[in-house]
Design a protein around this motif. Structure first.
Motif, PDB file in Angstrom:
ATOM      1  N   GLY A 245      13.531   8.720 -15.050  1.00  0.00           N
ATOM      2  CA  GLY A 245      12.663   7.761 -14.374  1.00  0.00           C
ATOM      3  C   GLY A 245      11.297   7.644 -15.009  1.00  0.00           C
ATOM      4  N   VAL A 246      11.082   8.356 -16.114  1.00  0.00           N
ATOM      5  CA  VAL A 246       9.803   8.307 -16.838  1.00  0.00           C
ATOM      6  C   VAL A 246       9.941   7.327 -18.000  1.00  0.00           C
ATOM      7  CG1 VAL A 246       8.152   9.606 -18.228  1.00  0.00           C
ATOM      8  CG2 VAL A 246       9.199  10.670 -16.211  1.00  0.00           C
ATOM      9  N   THR A 247       8.972   6.452 -18.136  1.00  0.00           N
ATOM     10  CA  THR A 247       8.977   5.491 -19.237  1.00  0.00           C
ATOM     11  C   THR A 247       8.341   6.122 -20.478  1.00  0.00           C
ATOM     12  OG1 THR A 247       8.832   3.603 -17.740  1.00  0.00           O
ATOM     13  CG2 THR A 247       8.133   3.241 -20.017  1.00  0.00           C
ATOM     14  N   VAL A 248       8.968   5.916 -21.617  1.00  0.00           N
ATOM     15  CA  VAL A 248       8.400   6.384 -22.885  1.00  0.00           C
ATOM     16  C   VAL A 248       8.048   5.159 -23.717  1.00  0.00           C
ATOM     17  CG1 VAL A 248       8.762   7.731 -24.979  1.00  0.00           C
ATOM     18  CG2 VAL A 248       9.774   8.494 -22.816  1.00  0.00           C
ATOM     19  N   ASP A 249       6.763   4.954 -23.927  1.00  0.00           N
ATOM     20  CA  ASP A 249       6.274   3.843 -24.739  1.00  0.00           C
ATOM     21  C   ASP A 249       6.344   4.280 -26.201  1.00  0.00           C
ATOM     22  OD1 ASP A 249       5.023   1.671 -25.841  1.00  0.00           O
ATOM     23  OD2 ASP A 249       3.024   2.159 -25.069  1.00  0.00           O
ATOM     24  N   LEU A 250       7.482   3.975 -26.832  1.00  0.00           N
ATOM     25  CA  LEU A 250       7.768   4.419 -28.189  1.00  0.00           C
ATOM     26  C   LEU A 250       7.370   3.343 -29.187  1.00  0.00           C
ATOM     27  CD1 LEU A 250       9.150   6.316 -30.270  1.00  0.00           C
ATOM     28  CD2 LEU A 250      11.310   5.179 -29.677  1.00  0.00           C
ATOM     29  N   ARG A 251       6.529   3.708 -30.154  1.00  0.00           N
ATOM     30  CA  ARG A 251       6.066   2.745 -31.144  1.00  0.00           C
ATOM     31  C   ARG A 251       6.254   3.312 -32.546  1.00  0.00           C
ATOM     32  NH1 ARG A 251       0.748   0.091 -28.173  1.00  0.00           N
ATOM     33  NH2 ARG A 251       1.521   0.366 -26.045  1.00  0.00           N
ATOM     34  N   PHE A 252       6.612   2.427 -33.475  1.00  0.00           N
ATOM     35  CA  PHE A 252       6.829   2.814 -34.866  1.00  0.00           C
ATOM     36  C   PHE A 252       5.795   2.150 -35.764  1.00  0.00           C
ATOM     37  CE2 PHE A 252      11.014   3.218 -32.884  1.00  0.00           C
ATOM     38  CZ  PHE A 252      11.351   4.505 -33.258  1.00  0.00           C
ATOM     39  N   VAL A 253       5.345   2.917 -36.756  1.00  0.00           N
ATOM     40  CA  VAL A 253       4.401   2.391 -37.739  1.00  0.00           C
ATOM     41  C   VAL A 253       4.863   2.827 -39.126  1.00  0.00           C
ATOM     42  CG1 VAL A 253       2.442   2.437 -36.153  1.00  0.00           C
ATOM     43  CG2 VAL A 253       2.925   4.431 -37.574  1.00  0.00           C
ATOM     44  N   PRO A 254       4.432   2.154 -40.169  1.00  0.00           N
ATOM     45  CA  PRO A 254       4.760   2.614 -41.523  1.00  0.00           C
ATOM     46  C   PRO A 254       4.179   4.009 -41.764  1.00  0.00           C
ATOM     47  CG  PRO A 254       3.928   0.360 -41.560  1.00  0.00           C
ATOM     48  CD  PRO A 254       3.686   0.876 -40.173  1.00  0.00           C
ATOM     49  N   PHE A 255       4.900   4.801 -42.559  1.00  0.00           N
ATOM     50  CA  PHE A 255       4.424   6.155 -42.812  1.00  0.00           C
ATOM     51  C   PHE A 255       3.014   6.155 -43.393  1.00  0.00           C
ATOM     52  CE2 PHE A 255       3.731   9.872 -45.431  1.00  0.00           C
ATOM     53  CZ  PHE A 255       4.056  10.883 -44.557  1.00  0.00           C
ATOM     54  N   ALA A 256       2.723   5.197 -44.276  1.00  0.00           N
ATOM     55  CA  ALA A 256       1.420   5.167 -44.938  1.00  0.00           C
ATOM     56  C   ALA A 256       0.269   4.988 -43.954  1.00  0.00           C
ATOM     57  CB  ALA A 256       1.383   4.050 -45.985  1.00  0.00           C
ATOM     58  N   GLU A 257       0.559   4.475 -42.766  1.00  0.00           N
ATOM     59  CA  GLU A 257      -0.492   4.256 -41.768  1.00  0.00           C
ATOM     60  C   GLU A 257      -0.576   5.397 -40.745  1.00  0.00           C
ATOM     61  OE1 GLU A 257       0.212   0.539 -39.866  1.00  0.00           O
ATOM     62  OE2 GLU A 257       0.134  -0.621 -41.706  1.00  0.00           O
ATOM     63  N   MET A 258       0.407   6.262 -40.768  1.00  0.00           N
ATOM     64  CA  MET A 258       0.582   7.183 -39.646  1.00  0.00           C
ATOM     65  C   MET A 258      -0.592   8.136 -39.442  1.00  0.00           C
ATOM     66  SD  MET A 258       2.800   8.143 -37.262  1.00  0.00           S
ATOM     67  CE  MET A 258       2.907   9.551 -36.155  1.00  0.00           C
ATOM     68  N   PHE A 259      -0.898   8.934 -40.442  1.00  0.00           N
ATOM     69  CA  PHE A 259      -1.771  10.064 -40.173  1.00  0.00           C
ATOM     70  C   PHE A 259      -3.257   9.739 -40.251  1.00  0.00           C
ATOM     71  CE2 PHE A 259       2.291  11.986 -41.380  1.00  0.00           C
ATOM     72  CZ  PHE A 259       2.538  12.661 -40.197  1.00  0.00           C
ATOM     73  N   THR A 260      -3.636   8.790 -41.082  1.00  0.00           N
ATOM     74  CA  THR A 260      -5.044   8.397 -41.090  1.00  0.00           C
ATOM     75  C   THR A 260      -5.423   7.827 -39.732  1.00  0.00           C
ATOM     76  OG1 THR A 260      -4.847   7.884 -43.446  1.00  0.00           O
ATOM     77  CG2 THR A 260      -6.799   7.075 -42.313  1.00  0.00           C
ATOM     78  N   THR A 261      -4.498   7.076 -39.150  1.00  0.00           N
ATOM     79  CA  THR A 261      -4.765   6.494 -37.844  1.00  0.00           C
ATOM     80  C   THR A 261      -4.746   7.558 -36.747  1.00  0.00           C
ATOM     81  OG1 THR A 261      -3.698   4.481 -38.624  1.00  0.00           O
ATOM     82  CG2 THR A 261      -4.129   4.647 -36.265  1.00  0.00           C
ATOM     83  N   ILE A 262      -3.763   8.438 -36.788  1.00  0.00           N
ATOM     84  CA  ILE A 262      -3.706   9.534 -35.816  1.00  0.00           C
ATOM     85  C   ILE A 262      -4.993  10.357 -35.876  1.00  0.00           C
ATOM     86  CG2 ILE A 262      -2.665  11.800 -35.420  1.00  0.00           C
ATOM     87  CD1 ILE A 262      -1.039   9.754 -34.070  1.00  0.00           C
ATOM     88  N   ASP A 263      -5.456  10.643 -37.095  1.00  0.00           N
ATOM     89  CA  ASP A 263      -6.689  11.420 -37.239  1.00  0.00           C
ATOM     90  C   ASP A 263      -7.857  10.732 -36.538  1.00  0.00           C
ATOM     91  OD1 ASP A 263      -5.223  13.153 -38.764  1.00  0.00           O
ATOM     92  OD2 ASP A 263      -6.054  12.529 -40.686  1.00  0.00           O
ATOM     93  N   ALA A 264      -7.982   9.430 -36.755  1.00  0.00           N
ATOM     94  CA  ALA A 264      -9.072   8.686 -36.131  1.00  0.00           C
ATOM     95  C   ALA A 264      -8.928   8.678 -34.614  1.00  0.00           C
ATOM     96  CB  ALA A 264      -9.107   7.253 -36.667  1.00  0.00           C
ATOM     97  N   GLN A 265      -7.714   8.526 -34.124  1.00  0.00           N
ATOM     98  CA  GLN A 265      -7.505   8.455 -32.680  1.00  0.00           C
ATOM     99  C   GLN A 265      -7.680   9.806 -31.996  1.00  0.00           C
ATOM    100  OE1 GLN A 265      -3.717   6.414 -32.171  1.00  0.00           O
ATOM    101  NE2 GLN A 265      -4.798   4.472 -32.051  1.00  0.00           N
ATOM    102  N   LEU A 266      -7.351  10.871 -32.690  1.00  0.00           N
ATOM    103  CA  LEU A 266      -7.620  12.190 -32.125  1.00  0.00           C
ATOM    104  C   LEU A 266      -9.121  12.389 -31.954  1.00  0.00           C
ATOM    105  CD1 LEU A 266      -5.026  14.347 -34.093  1.00  0.00           C
ATOM    106  CD2 LEU A 266      -5.068  14.016 -31.616  1.00  0.00           C
ATOM    107  N   GLN A 267      -9.892  11.817 -32.869  1.00  0.00           N
ATOM    108  CA  GLN A 267     -11.336  11.940 -32.783  1.00  0.00           C
ATOM    109  C   GLN A 267     -11.925  11.123 -31.640  1.00  0.00           C
ATOM    110  OE1 GLN A 267     -13.299  14.079 -34.553  1.00  0.00           O
ATOM    111  NE2 GLN A 267     -11.346  14.846 -35.342  1.00  0.00           N
ATOM    112  N   ASP A 268     -11.370   9.910 -31.403  1.00  0.00           N
ATOM    113  CA  ASP A 268     -11.971   9.066 -30.358  1.00  0.00           C
ATOM    114  C   ASP A 268     -11.255   9.154 -29.005  1.00  0.00           C
ATOM    115  OD1 ASP A 268      -9.717   7.390 -30.387  1.00  0.00           O
ATOM    116  OD2 ASP A 268     -10.649   5.883 -31.657  1.00  0.00           O
TER     117      ASP A 268
END
Length: 435
Positions: free
Chosen positions: A68-91
């Motif tokens: 009954g839990v919704t999982v909002d699953l999103r896919f991105v290109p590998f080249a975008e993955m970690f630079t973006t994650i790093d920025a989002q962990l910061q903000d």
């Protein structure tokens, strides 16, 4: 065609953070931010080829129907993955759950950005995990992710070219794998039999795969790092034997001269193009190989050669939980679901990847492409030892991998001596681990 590992090193991604952020529309996280989707929604971000996306979606749908839990699953290109994650962990806008390759995980856990899963992993899962993969997600003995799957390399070969060289017996078990001396005899026979520009062998140490050379070091019972992981240990008799043996592959012209670590000609390209009789390739290349080779020639797989012991390279990815999430219990429940034996089996079979649970690895794995090869790659993956894994999952390993690429290139094709290359690697490793 360029078939390369899906899980490249973060250090190999040479794009700026600004370019990453502008190129990933729709990549927003959970982690307690405004886009978290409410108390019954988990946010998860991953990269993935088509088969991986399909497998993830099927399991997410199964979980949603049962929980009954919704999982909002999103896919991105590998080249975008970690630079973006790093920025989002910061903000503070990172997703609740994300995927990370094993060699990068420690950069997050050592920065206190991942949830300690010691209380989230039940005993059934802990006791069933292959020890090397528990090591892959751990820092100071505590798990900061679940080892979702792995991949590794084995030796693929063309039976027709081996028969032509008078080689009629190929190892059918790890215990019977060729020794280094026997393997050298095989390469010598092939060299004398092959015509034109076809080489006996190629190895998959190109570009970000330079770390796969460590297979040879571990086979010689050597170490990259000291037992405490705080200093280099590669400048040793075992290191010298491993580097001398692999340098001789180029000196004796049994590998293509353009297959060195900094080359753009990947081992898979050479094999598919009919330029080598054998190649070290990963299970993740099986679908592409199967399609590219077609009916042009038969190909099979056997085990890597062995010296003092068997060894293999660490590939694959973990699922981790953002420490800042306000849904730790729900996220932990979802990770346990993804790691259930039947779910891991289904994921690996569809994606041509390998399990990290003993119960799944020891059972029959019916891969969706070339299921006959599953026993070889699965058995090869069991040669990973926790102490090997510990050396390639330290924070900053991507820097070490870059240094390996440079030093191996200079040693193999640039005229650098084995002793100088070993010293160069050791000096740079000591700088990195002491920083």
């Amino acid at each position: 065609m360029n078939i390369s590992r899906r899980t490249l090193f973060r250090g190999a991604v040479g794009l700026s953070g600004a370019a990453m952020l502008t190129g990933c529309s729709g990549f927003t996280g959970g982690g307690g931010g405004s886009d978290s989707g409410g108390g019954d929604t988990l946010s998860m971000v991953s990269w993935g080829q088509d088969s991986e996306q399909s497998a993830f979606k099927k399991l997410v749908q199964k979980y949603q129907e049962s929980s009954g839990v919704t999982v909002d699953l999103r896919f991105v290109p590998f080249a975008e993955m970690f630079t973006t994650i790093d920025a989002q962990l910061q903000d503070g806008s990172a997703p609740d759950i994300f995927r990370v390759d094993y060699t990068s995980l420690a950069s997050y856990s050592s920065a206190d950005q991942l949830l300690d899963l010691s209380d989230q992993m039940d005993d059934d899962l802990k006791n069933d995990l292959i020890p090397a993969f528990m090591e892959a997600v751990s820092l100071d003995g505590r798990p900061y992710g679940v080892p979702h799957q792995t991949d590794t390399t084995a030796t693929v070969y063309r039976p027709d070219l081996l028969r032509q060289a008078g080689i009629t017996s190929v190892p059918d078990s790890l215990e019977n794998a060729w020794t280094w001396e026997e393997f050298n005899e095989v390469l010598t026979k092939l060299k004398g039999s092959l015509s034109g520009d076809v080489a006996p062998y190629s190895y998959q140490w190109q570009k970000a795969g330079a770390y796969r050379w460590l297979n040879w070091l571990f086979q010689a019972n050597g170490r990259l790092l000291s037992d405490d992981l705080k200093s280099a240990a590669i400048d040793s008799d075992a290191g010298r034997r491993a580097l001398t043996t692999t340098k001789a592959l180029f000196e004796n012209k049994v590998v293509p001269s353009n297959s060195s670590p900094k080359s753009g000609v990947y081992s898979s390209d050479a094999f598919v193009g009919g330029k080598t009789a054998m190649a070290a390739l990963g299970n993740f290349t099986i679908p592409e190989l199967n399609t590219a080779v077609g009916s042009r020639f038969e190909w099979q797989a056997t085990y890597h050669p062995q010296d003092v012991r068997a060894a293999s390279d660490l590939g694959g990815n973990a699922l981790v939980i953002n420490k800042a999430t306000d849904k730790a219990d729900q996220a932990g429940e979802f990770l346990r679901f993804m790691m259930e034996a039947e779910n891991q089996k289904a994921f690996c079979e569809e994606t041509i990847e390998l399990p990290t649970r003993r119960s799944v690895a020891e059972g029959k794995l019916n891969l969706s492409v070339r299921p006959d090869l599953a026993p070889v790659f699965t058995a090869q993956a069991t040669t990973l030892k926790p102490e090997d894994v510990a050396q390639v999952t330290i924070p900053g390993f991507s820097q070490i991998n870059t240094e390996l690429q440079e030093q191996l290139e200079q040693c193999f094709v640039g005229g650098r001596s084995v002793d100088d290359a070993l010293k160069g690697i050791a000096d740079r490793v000591n700088q990195i681990v002491s920083a």
